[in-house]
Write an enzyme that holds these catalytic residues in place. Sequence first.
Site, PDB file in Angstrom:
ATOM      1  N   ASP A  18       0.828  -1.206   0.000  1.00 48.30           N
ATOM      2  CA  ASP A  18       0.000   0.000   0.000  1.00 48.30           C
ATOM      3  C   ASP A  18       0.864   1.257   0.000  1.00 48.30           C
ATOM      4  OD1 ASP A  18      -2.311   1.427   0.035  1.00 48.30           O
ATOM      5  OD2 ASP A  18      -2.871   0.935   2.099  1.00 48.30           O
ATOM      6  N   ASN A  66     -10.383  -2.526  -7.118  1.00 49.10           N
ATOM      7  CA  ASN A  66      -9.503  -1.533  -7.754  1.00 49.10           C
ATOM      8  C   ASN A  66      -9.975  -1.071  -9.139  1.00 49.10           C
ATOM      9  OD1 ASN A  66      -6.410  -2.806  -6.302  1.00 49.10           O
ATOM     10  ND2 ASN A  66      -7.693  -1.112  -5.653  1.00 49.10           N
TER      11      ASN A  66
HETATM   12  C1  FPP Z   1      -1.585   0.455  -3.421  1.00 48.64           C
HETATM   13  O1  FPP Z   1      -1.154   1.781  -3.467  1.00 48.64           O
HETATM   14  C2  FPP Z   1      -1.124  -0.244  -4.537  1.00 48.64           C
HETATM   15  C3  FPP Z   1      -1.896  -0.816  -5.521  1.00 48.64           C
HETATM   16  C4  FPP Z   1      -3.349  -0.755  -5.617  1.00 48.64           C
HETATM   17  C5  FPP Z   1      -1.280  -1.509  -6.599  1.00 48.64           C
HETATM   18  C6  FPP Z   1      -0.119  -2.344  -6.198  1.00 48.64           C
HETATM   19  C7  FPP Z   1       0.700  -2.399  -7.359  1.00 48.64           C
HETATM   20  C8  FPP Z   1       2.021  -2.327  -7.375  1.00 48.64           C
HETATM   21  C9  FPP Z   1       2.943  -2.312  -6.245  1.00 48.64           C
HETATM   22  C10 FPP Z   1       2.562  -2.269  -8.717  1.00 48.64           C
HETATM   23  C11 FPP Z   1       3.334  -3.404  -9.039  1.00 48.64           C
HETATM   24  C12 FPP Z   1       2.778  -4.727  -8.840  1.00 48.64           C
HETATM   25  C13 FPP Z   1       2.981  -5.643  -9.737  1.00 48.64           C
HETATM   26  C14 FPP Z   1       2.609  -7.050  -9.519  1.00 48.64           C
HETATM   27  C15 FPP Z   1       3.611  -5.254 -10.993  1.00 48.64           C
HETATM   28  P1  FPP Z   1      -2.262   2.890  -3.556  1.00 48.64           P
HETATM   29  O2  FPP Z   1      -2.385   3.323  -4.961  1.00 48.64           O
HETATM   30  O3  FPP Z   1      -3.516   2.398  -2.939  1.00 48.64           O
HETATM   31  O4  FPP Z   1      -1.613   4.008  -2.716  1.00 48.64           O
HETATM   32  P2  FPP Z   1      -2.377   5.072  -1.838  1.00 48.64           P
HETATM   33  O5  FPP Z   1      -3.020   4.323  -0.707  1.00 48.64           O
HETATM   34  O6  FPP Z   1      -1.267   5.968  -1.385  1.00 48.64           O
HETATM   35  O7  FPP Z   1      -3.362   5.743  -2.730  1.00 48.64           O
END
Ligand code: FPP
Length: 246
Positions: A18, A66
């Site tokens: 996250d 998502n």
């Molecule tokens: C959460 O951060 C992350 C995600 C929803 C996506 C996770 C994806 C990755 C780490 C990219 C790479 C993964 C692979 C398998 C290539 P957020 O966007 O919810 O962050 P925030 O809470 O700060 O908004």
Amino acid sequence: MGDYSGLKIPKHVSIIMDGNGRWAKALGKPRTYGHKVGAENLVQLVEDADEIGIKYLTVYAFSTENWNRPDMEVKTLMRLFRKYLKICYQKAMKNHSRIRLIGDFSKLDADLQEMIRVLEHDTKDFEGINFTIALNYGSRDEMLRGMKKMLADCKAGRISEDNLDEELFSSYLDTSDIPDPDLMIRTSGEERLSNWMMWQHAYSEFYFTDTAWPDFHKEELLEAVKAYTLRDRRYGKVSSGEEPNV
Ligand code: FPP
């Protein structure tokens, strides 16, 4: 090789990665930049986990919820997954990691589904770290899909409800051949499960850190393992010589 004596290495670690968006915003960059750096971080962390001696690593990359993000962000994430799965393939051929994906792939583009099929097939006999990526995954969705399959098998007489126990139900989940996680890590300050392997985490230890995913490196992983080493896992029993907590 590091010296990890004195540490109890969890066999299976799961991670909610996250904080990519907030991390990027703090740098004045678009959220998608955070995902890109997050993906790069993951490439390195799988190698670090392998080196530490963790046998199973499972990460939450994209949840069934998502899809509700802005179109542009979803598109960028899908593009990133394509690129990342190619890197995964190359790495697996070198370090013999076994790659699995969990989730409902039927909603993913056909080319992505095909990449997943090939990746799982070509690495299925590898005996290095078991690396699992959750894509379009939700725990409730997984349990409902599993239950539908189970009911169909019951109707067809392949199984009987008299034999339904935890083991049989587990065998209908996406994680059927993966042991339950010992340690669940969530980065970036949130302390929720967010529909993440709710059945499988019944007895896992939880570790939360304020560090955002793009900054979660090997040292942080070792901090989590140190915290895990100090935990007393009782599985509902009492430790020897202790009175039960009521
Ligand atoms: C959460 O951060 C992350 C995600 C929803 C996506 C996770 C994806 C990755 C780490 C990219 C790479 C993964 C692979 C398998 C290539 P957020 O966007 O919810 O962050 P925030 O809470 O700060 O908004």
